[in-house]
Scaffold this motif. Sequence first.
Motif, PDB file in Angstrom:
ATOM      1  N   TYR A  38      42.901 -99.190 -49.522  1.00  0.00           N
ATOM      2  CA  TYR A  38      42.429-100.517 -49.154  1.00  0.00           C
ATOM      3  C   TYR A  38      43.642-101.427 -49.126  1.00  0.00           C
ATOM      4  CZ  TYR A  38      39.402-104.608 -49.036  1.00  0.00           C
ATOM      5  OH  TYR A  38      38.760-105.759 -48.661  1.00  0.00           O
ATOM      6  N   TYR A  39      43.794-102.213 -48.096  1.00  0.00           N
ATOM      7  CA  TYR A  39      45.057-102.902 -47.848  1.00  0.00           C
ATOM      8  C   TYR A  39      45.137-104.330 -48.370  1.00  0.00           C
ATOM      9  CZ  TYR A  39      46.100 -98.921 -44.978  1.00  0.00           C
ATOM     10  OH  TYR A  39      46.335 -97.647 -44.559  1.00  0.00           O
ATOM     11  N   GLN A  40      44.130-104.822 -49.036  1.00  0.00           N
ATOM     12  CA  GLN A  40      44.202-106.188 -49.554  1.00  0.00           C
ATOM     13  C   GLN A  40      44.813-106.143 -50.959  1.00  0.00           C
ATOM     14  OE1 GLN A  40      40.494-108.236 -50.121  1.00  0.00           O
ATOM     15  NE2 GLN A  40      41.467-110.230 -49.908  1.00  0.00           N
ATOM     16  N   THR A  41      45.898-106.827 -51.126  1.00  0.00           N
ATOM     17  CA  THR A  41      46.544-106.865 -52.433  1.00  0.00           C
ATOM     18  C   THR A  41      45.831-107.870 -53.330  1.00  0.00           C
ATOM     19  OG1 THR A  41      48.100-108.589 -51.781  1.00  0.00           O
ATOM     20  CG2 THR A  41      48.772-106.295 -51.400  1.00  0.00           C
ATOM     21  N   SER A  43      47.184-110.363 -54.888  1.00  0.00           N
ATOM     22  CA  SER A  43      47.623-111.736 -54.583  1.00  0.00           C
ATOM     23  C   SER A  43      46.890-112.281 -53.356  1.00  0.00           C
ATOM     24  CB  SER A  43      49.136-111.788 -54.390  1.00  0.00           C
ATOM     25  OG  SER A  43      49.532-110.935 -53.348  1.00  0.00           O
ATOM     26  N   ASP A  44      46.662-111.437 -52.338  1.00  0.00           N
ATOM     27  CA  ASP A  44      45.891-111.886 -51.177  1.00  0.00           C
ATOM     28  C   ASP A  44      44.452-112.218 -51.569  1.00  0.00           C
ATOM     29  OD1 ASP A  44      48.075-111.504 -49.534  1.00  0.00           O
ATOM     30  OD2 ASP A  44      47.426-109.526 -48.840  1.00  0.00           O
ATOM     31  N   PHE A  45      43.877-111.374 -52.417  1.00  0.00           N
ATOM     32  CA  PHE A  45      42.515-111.612 -52.888  1.00  0.00           C
ATOM     33  C   PHE A  45      42.433-112.930 -53.658  1.00  0.00           C
ATOM     34  CE2 PHE A  45      39.359-111.216 -56.315  1.00  0.00           C
ATOM     35  CZ  PHE A  45      38.215-111.015 -55.560  1.00  0.00           C
ATOM     36  N   LYS A  46      43.419-113.173 -54.511  1.00  0.00           N
ATOM     37  CA  LYS A  46      43.444-114.390 -55.318  1.00  0.00           C
ATOM     38  C   LYS A  46      43.568-115.623 -54.426  1.00  0.00           C
ATOM     39  CE  LYS A  46      45.887-116.299 -59.287  1.00  0.00           C
ATOM     40  NZ  LYS A  46      46.971-116.098 -60.240  1.00  0.00           N
ATOM     41  N   ILE A  47      44.432-115.560 -53.438  1.00  0.00           N
ATOM     42  CA  ILE A  47      44.605-116.685 -52.505  1.00  0.00           C
ATOM     43  C   ILE A  47      43.307-116.938 -51.734  1.00  0.00           C
ATOM     44  CG2 ILE A  47      45.795-117.399 -50.399  1.00  0.00           C
ATOM     45  CD1 ILE A  47      48.308-115.997 -51.547  1.00  0.00           C
ATOM     46  N   MET A  48      42.657-115.850 -51.315  1.00  0.00           N
ATOM     47  CA  MET A  48      41.403-115.993 -50.570  1.00  0.00           C
ATOM     48  C   MET A  48      40.340-116.664 -51.444  1.00  0.00           C
ATOM     49  SD  MET A  48      38.841-113.101 -49.096  1.00  0.00           S
ATOM     50  CE  MET A  48      38.346-112.697 -50.759  1.00  0.00           C
ATOM     51  N   ARG A  49      40.241-116.224 -52.694  1.00  0.00           N
ATOM     52  CA  ARG A  49      39.258-116.819 -53.602  1.00  0.00           C
ATOM     53  C   ARG A  49      39.574-118.286 -53.883  1.00  0.00           C
ATOM     54  NH1 ARG A  49      34.594-115.391 -54.627  1.00  0.00           N
ATOM     55  NH2 ARG A  49      34.700-115.558 -56.867  1.00  0.00           N
ATOM     56  N   GLN A  50      40.852-118.642 -53.999  1.00  0.00           N
ATOM     57  CA  GLN A  50      41.227-120.031 -54.239  1.00  0.00           C
ATOM     58  C   GLN A  50      40.952-120.879 -53.008  1.00  0.00           C
ATOM     59  OE1 GLN A  50      45.281-119.600 -55.475  1.00  0.00           O
ATOM     60  NE2 GLN A  50      44.737-119.266 -57.629  1.00  0.00           N
ATOM     61  N   SER A  51      41.143-120.324 -51.817  1.00  0.00           N
ATOM     62  CA  SER A  51      40.864-121.094 -50.603  1.00  0.00           C
ATOM     63  C   SER A  51      39.363-121.338 -50.454  1.00  0.00           C
ATOM     64  CB  SER A  51      41.423-120.389 -49.371  1.00  0.00           C
ATOM     65  OG  SER A  51      40.726-119.191 -49.113  1.00  0.00           O
ATOM     66  N   GLU A  52      38.535-120.442 -50.989  1.00  0.00           N
ATOM     67  CA  GLU A  52      37.090-120.681 -50.971  1.00  0.00           C
ATOM     68  C   GLU A  52      36.748-121.903 -51.813  1.00  0.00           C
ATOM     69  OE1 GLU A  52      35.146-117.155 -52.321  1.00  0.00           O
ATOM     70  OE2 GLU A  52      35.400-116.123 -50.409  1.00  0.00           O
ATOM     71  N   LYS A  53      37.439-122.043 -52.926  1.00  0.00           N
ATOM     72  CA  LYS A  53      37.200-123.211 -53.786  1.00  0.00           C
ATOM     73  C   LYS A  53      37.604-124.493 -53.081  1.00  0.00           C
ATOM     74  CE  LYS A  53      38.282-120.516 -57.838  1.00  0.00           C
ATOM     75  NZ  LYS A  53      39.236-120.323 -58.916  1.00  0.00           N
ATOM     76  N   ILE A  54      38.715-124.442 -52.360  1.00  0.00           N
ATOM     77  CA  ILE A  54      39.206-125.630 -51.649  1.00  0.00           C
ATOM     78  C   ILE A  54      38.227-126.051 -50.568  1.00  0.00           C
ATOM     79  CG2 ILE A  54      41.035-126.477 -50.130  1.00  0.00           C
ATOM     80  CD1 ILE A  54      42.966-124.662 -51.720  1.00  0.00           C
ATOM     81  N   GLU A  55      37.650-125.081 -49.864  1.00  0.00           N
ATOM     82  CA  GLU A  55      36.709-125.389 -48.793  1.00  0.00           C
ATOM     83  C   GLU A  55      35.343-125.798 -49.336  1.00  0.00           C
ATOM     84  OE1 GLU A  55      36.574-122.011 -46.207  1.00  0.00           O
ATOM     85  OE2 GLU A  55      38.711-122.103 -45.792  1.00  0.00           O
ATOM     86  N   GLY A  56      35.154-125.704 -50.630  1.00  0.00           N
ATOM     87  CA  GLY A  56      33.901-126.145 -51.235  1.00  0.00           C
ATOM     88  C   GLY A  56      32.815-125.101 -51.237  1.00  0.00           C
ATOM     89  N   LYS A  57      33.129-123.858 -50.971  1.00  0.00           N
ATOM     90  CA  LYS A  57      32.114-122.814 -50.961  1.00  0.00           C
ATOM     91  C   LYS A  57      31.738-122.371 -52.365  1.00  0.00           C
ATOM     92  CE  LYS A  57      33.445-120.915 -46.506  1.00  0.00           C
ATOM     93  NZ  LYS A  57      33.974-119.771 -45.792  1.00  0.00           N
ATOM     94  N   GLN A  58      32.660-122.561 -53.307  1.00  0.00           N
ATOM     95  CA  GLN A  58      32.391-122.141 -54.672  1.00  0.00           C
ATOM     96  C   GLN A  58      32.936-123.202 -55.618  1.00  0.00           C
ATOM     97  OE1 GLN A  58      34.607-118.786 -56.029  1.00  0.00           O
ATOM     98  NE2 GLN A  58      32.957-118.088 -57.359  1.00  0.00           N
ATOM     99  N   ALA A  59      32.084-123.671 -56.505  1.00  0.00           N
ATOM    100  CA  ALA A  59      32.504-124.729 -57.413  1.00  0.00           C
ATOM    101  C   ALA A  59      32.971-124.186 -58.758  1.00  0.00           C
ATOM    102  CB  ALA A  59      31.352-125.700 -57.634  1.00  0.00           C
ATOM    103  N   VAL A  60      32.675-122.930 -59.055  1.00  0.00           N
ATOM    104  CA  VAL A  60      33.016-122.340 -60.344  1.00  0.00           C
ATOM    105  C   VAL A  60      34.468-121.869 -60.326  1.00  0.00           C
ATOM    106  CG1 VAL A  60      32.455-120.487 -61.958  1.00  0.00           C
ATOM    107  CG2 VAL A  60      30.647-121.574 -60.626  1.00  0.00           C
TER     108      VAL A  60
END
Length: 116
Positions: A38-41, A43-60
């Motif tokens: 699986y090619y997602q590292t 750090s990429d996963f962490k950045i993706m999850r943090q960008s979800e928070k920025i876009e307001g999709k996840q508040a936790v």
Amino acid sequence: MVRHLYVYLVLFATLMMVIGGGISIFMATADLVNPPSYYQTYSDFKIMRQSEKIEGKQAVTLTEEQLRAEYEQLMEDERERQKENAKNQMIKSLGFILIPLPIFLYFNKWRRKSIE
């Protein structure tokens, strides 16, 4: 003459299907034994999850341990999905052997009788 050509064409086509099915089963078995990476590292996963928070999709907010646990679960789920796909491919490939093989054997038997 045309009948012999037809028989040899059927023999060739069914033999190629059986060989192709065998190769496909071998490749699916290799994927089952050693699934593709699986090619997602992380750090990429962490950045993706943090960008979800920025876009307001996840508040936790998640801790580093929770993020790591989610990433490990994602990796395990991906490995299992790859294994299931390999099993599915093996079953499909078995059809490329089991269906044309009797046809090949029948026409080969018929060819031998016509030569004698």
